[in-house]
Design a protein around this motif. Structure first.
Motif, mmCIF file in Angstrom:
data_model
loop_
_atom_site.group_PDB
_atom_site.id
_atom_site.type_symbol
_atom_site.label_atom_id
_atom_site.label_comp_id
_atom_site.label_asym_id
_atom_site.label_seq_id
_atom_site.Cartn_x
_atom_site.Cartn_y
_atom_site.Cartn_z
ATOM 1 N N ILE A 45 0.865 -1.174 0.000
ATOM 2 C CA ILE A 45 0.000 0.000 0.000
ATOM 3 C C ILE A 45 0.905 1.228 0.000
ATOM 4 C CG2 ILE A 45 -1.847 1.234 1.182
ATOM 5 C CD1 ILE A 45 -2.663 -1.555 0.275
ATOM 6 N N SER A 46 0.738 2.090 -0.999
ATOM 7 C CA SER A 46 1.612 3.261 -1.116
ATOM 8 C C SER A 46 0.883 4.378 -1.827
ATOM 9 C CB SER A 46 2.886 2.891 -1.878
ATOM 10 O OG SER A 46 2.576 2.497 -3.205
ATOM 11 N N HIS A 47 1.542 5.549 -1.874
ATOM 12 C CA HIS A 47 0.987 6.671 -2.623
ATOM 13 C C HIS A 47 1.007 6.355 -4.118
ATOM 14 C CE1 HIS A 47 2.328 8.739 1.116
ATOM 15 N NE2 HIS A 47 1.210 9.416 0.927
ATOM 16 N N CYS A 48 -0.006 6.835 -4.800
ATOM 17 C CA CYS A 48 -0.021 6.721 -6.256
ATOM 18 C C CYS A 48 0.991 7.701 -6.834
ATOM 19 C CB CYS A 48 -1.415 7.026 -6.791
ATOM 20 S SG CYS A 48 -1.544 6.951 -8.586
ATOM 21 N N THR A 49 1.836 7.236 -7.711
ATOM 22 C CA THR A 49 2.799 8.072 -8.410
ATOM 23 C C THR A 49 2.499 7.996 -9.904
ATOM 24 O OG1 THR A 49 4.396 6.283 -8.752
ATOM 25 C CG2 THR A 49 4.517 7.483 -6.648
ATOM 26 N N PRO A 50 3.115 8.856 -10.708
ATOM 27 C CA PRO A 50 2.843 8.807 -12.153
ATOM 28 C C PRO A 50 3.018 7.422 -12.765
ATOM 29 C CG PRO A 50 3.966 10.844 -11.622
ATOM 30 C CD PRO A 50 3.946 10.037 -10.349
ATOM 31 N N LYS A 51 3.919 6.609 -12.234
ATOM 32 C CA LYS A 51 4.130 5.277 -12.816
ATOM 33 C C LYS A 51 2.940 4.341 -12.579
ATOM 34 C CE LYS A 51 6.512 3.024 -8.917
ATOM 35 N NZ LYS A 51 7.766 2.376 -8.475
ATOM 36 N N HIS A 52 2.077 4.685 -11.594
ATOM 37 C CA HIS A 52 0.913 3.853 -11.289
ATOM 38 C C HIS A 52 -0.336 4.267 -12.064
ATOM 39 C CE1 HIS A 52 3.080 3.528 -7.218
ATOM 40 N NE2 HIS A 52 3.169 2.335 -7.769
ATOM 41 N N VAL A 53 -0.282 5.424 -12.723
ATOM 42 C CA VAL A 53 -1.497 6.022 -13.278
ATOM 43 C C VAL A 53 -2.201 5.106 -14.273
ATOM 44 C CG1 VAL A 53 -2.343 7.871 -14.781
ATOM 45 C CG2 VAL A 53 -0.916 8.417 -12.800
ATOM 46 N N LEU A 54 -1.472 4.565 -15.234
ATOM 47 C CA LEU A 54 -2.114 3.724 -16.242
ATOM 48 C C LEU A 54 -2.725 2.486 -15.602
ATOM 49 C CD1 LEU A 54 -2.876 3.033 -19.118
ATOM 50 C CD2 LEU A 54 -0.586 2.040 -19.428
ATOM 51 N N GLY A 55 -1.994 1.821 -14.715
ATOM 52 C CA GLY A 55 -2.517 0.628 -14.063
ATOM 53 C C GLY A 55 -3.758 0.927 -13.244
ATOM 54 N N LEU A 56 -3.768 2.089 -12.553
ATOM 55 C CA LEU A 56 -4.931 2.469 -11.762
ATOM 56 C C LEU A 56 -6.148 2.693 -12.668
ATOM 57 C CD1 LEU A 56 -4.967 5.035 -8.830
ATOM 58 C CD2 LEU A 56 -6.816 4.897 -10.488
ATOM 59 N N CYS A 57 -5.944 3.385 -13.785
ATOM 60 C CA CYS A 57 -7.060 3.659 -14.692
ATOM 61 C C CYS A 57 -7.580 2.382 -15.354
ATOM 62 C CB CYS A 57 -6.647 4.687 -15.737
ATOM 63 S SG CYS A 57 -6.416 6.347 -15.044
ATOM 64 N N LEU A 58 -6.691 1.450 -15.651
ATOM 65 C CA LEU A 58 -7.135 0.156 -16.187
ATOM 66 C C LEU A 58 -7.953 -0.603 -15.139
ATOM 67 C CD1 LEU A 58 -3.888 -0.950 -18.053
ATOM 68 C CD2 LEU A 58 -6.077 -0.338 -19.107
ATOM 69 N N LEU A 59 -7.516 -0.554 -13.875
ATOM 70 C CA LEU A 59 -8.260 -1.195 -12.799
ATOM 71 C C LEU A 59 -9.665 -0.613 -12.692
ATOM 72 C CD1 LEU A 59 -8.481 -2.920 -10.146
ATOM 73 C CD2 LEU A 59 -7.590 -0.904 -8.956
ATOM 74 N N ASN A 60 -9.757 0.721 -12.707
ATOM 75 C CA ASN A 60 -11.059 1.354 -12.561
ATOM 76 C C ASN A 60 -11.965 1.071 -13.745
ATOM 77 O OD1 ASN A 60 -11.528 3.334 -10.101
ATOM 78 N ND2 ASN A 60 -9.340 3.299 -10.543
ATOM 79 N N ALA A 61 -11.387 0.954 -14.939
ATOM 80 C CA ALA A 61 -12.198 0.617 -16.112
ATOM 81 C C ALA A 61 -12.775 -0.789 -15.980
ATOM 82 C CB ALA A 61 -11.366 0.732 -17.379
ATOM 83 N N ALA A 62 -12.053 -1.685 -15.293
ATOM 84 C CA ALA A 62 -12.540 -3.047 -15.084
ATOM 85 C C ALA A 62 -13.593 -3.107 -13.982
ATOM 86 C CB ALA A 62 -11.368 -3.968 -14.752
ATOM 87 N N VAL A 63 -13.364 -2.365 -12.886
ATOM 88 C CA VAL A 63 -14.286 -2.409 -11.753
ATOM 89 C C VAL A 63 -15.534 -1.567 -12.021
ATOM 90 C CG1 VAL A 63 -14.572 -1.824 -9.309
ATOM 91 C CG2 VAL A 63 -12.446 -2.872 -10.103
ATOM 92 N N PHE A 64 -15.352 -0.422 -12.684
ATOM 93 C CA PHE A 64 -16.454 0.479 -13.009
ATOM 94 C C PHE A 64 -16.551 0.587 -14.531
ATOM 95 C CE2 PHE A 64 -14.148 2.334 -9.287
ATOM 96 C CZ PHE A 64 -15.061 1.976 -8.300
ATOM 97 N N PRO A 65 -17.148 -0.389 -15.215
ATOM 98 C CA PRO A 65 -17.191 -0.339 -16.683
ATOM 99 C C PRO A 65 -17.742 0.994 -17.175
ATOM 100 C CG PRO A 65 -17.989 -2.453 -15.891
ATOM 101 C CD PRO A 65 -17.834 -1.577 -14.686
#
Length: 226
Positions: A10-30
């Motif tokens: 568990i850590s702060h979101c950094t620019p390197k996490h942005v794409l992975g986070l957005c892909l996750l949200n697209a899967a969880v919240f179509p």
């Protein structure tokens, strides 16, 4: 940084996490079309995700965003919209109105196959702790969740939130005090609250790019994925 079982961090979101986070949200919240009806066709998803990435990079400057990562992938995330961010989204607010804005927890998501590892609670506790460190006296944190999502409600209650909306509301409005008010402020709040029975008001001007607020939580009711 906090490390859970199975190497989850568990850590702060950094620019390197942005794409992975957005892909996750697209899967969880179509994502859906602008009218909130039909899901976006597959050929529109890349543009939608890239737009969300741009928006998230900008929000990292003002908001509290935490991620849960397992080597090579983002498996959970949560965001808190700060009063500064909310004010920027509603520039016509008066100073008095802006002074009432409170941090708003939203877009809590955990990959379905990773639920049951304690990720949801760890994310909420981490982002609350970060908000607490920056909170002035008397500040609250708010969130909304579907009232029939009992696992989510239980998770937030375990993290110190209480429901303030009416039991028959479809959306449960919950809050947690981040810091106790000082003596003078407490007296003022007590006086202002005497006889006040107004229903909670849904925060306005929120950026919904990353999905419905407080949806898709980890209720710790399933076996942890691998």
């Amino acid at each position: 940084m906090k490390v859970l079982a199975a190497g989850i961090r568990i850590s702060h979101c950094t620019p390197k996490h942005v794409l992975g986070l957005c892909l996750l949200n697209a899967a969880v919240f179509p994502p859906t079309d602008k009218d909130g009806g039909a899901r976006l066709p597959p050929w529109k998803l890349p543009g939608h995700i890239m737009s969300n990435c741009k928006s998230l990079r900008q929000r990292l400057e003002l908001n509290h965003v935490m991620v849960a990562t397992k080597p090579g992938r983002v498996v959970g995330s949560v965001e808190v919209h700060t009063p500064a961010y909310l004010r920027a989204q509603a520039p016509t607010l008066t100073e008095e109105q802006a002074s009432l804005l409170q941090p708003y927890l939203c877009s809590m998501a955990v990959r379905e196959d990773m639920r049951g590892c304690g990720i949801g609670r760890a994310l909420v506790e981490a982002v609350v702790a970060e908000a607490e460190a920056a909170a002035p006296p008397g500040q609250l944190m708010l969130l909304q969740v579907e009232a029939n999502n009992t696992a989510a409600v239980a998770l937030y209650e375990a993290c110190g939130f209480s429901t303030i909306s009416h039991p028959w509301c479809q959306l449960a409005v919950m809050r947690k005090r981040l810091r106790e008010p000082d003596e003078g402020l407490a007296d003022g709040l007590a006086g202002a609250g005497a006889g006040a029975g107004a229903a909670p008001v849904k925060p306005q001007g929120l950026d919904g790019d990353l999905g419905s607020s407080a949806a898709g939580p980890d209720g710790d009711t399933e076996e942890c994925g691998t």
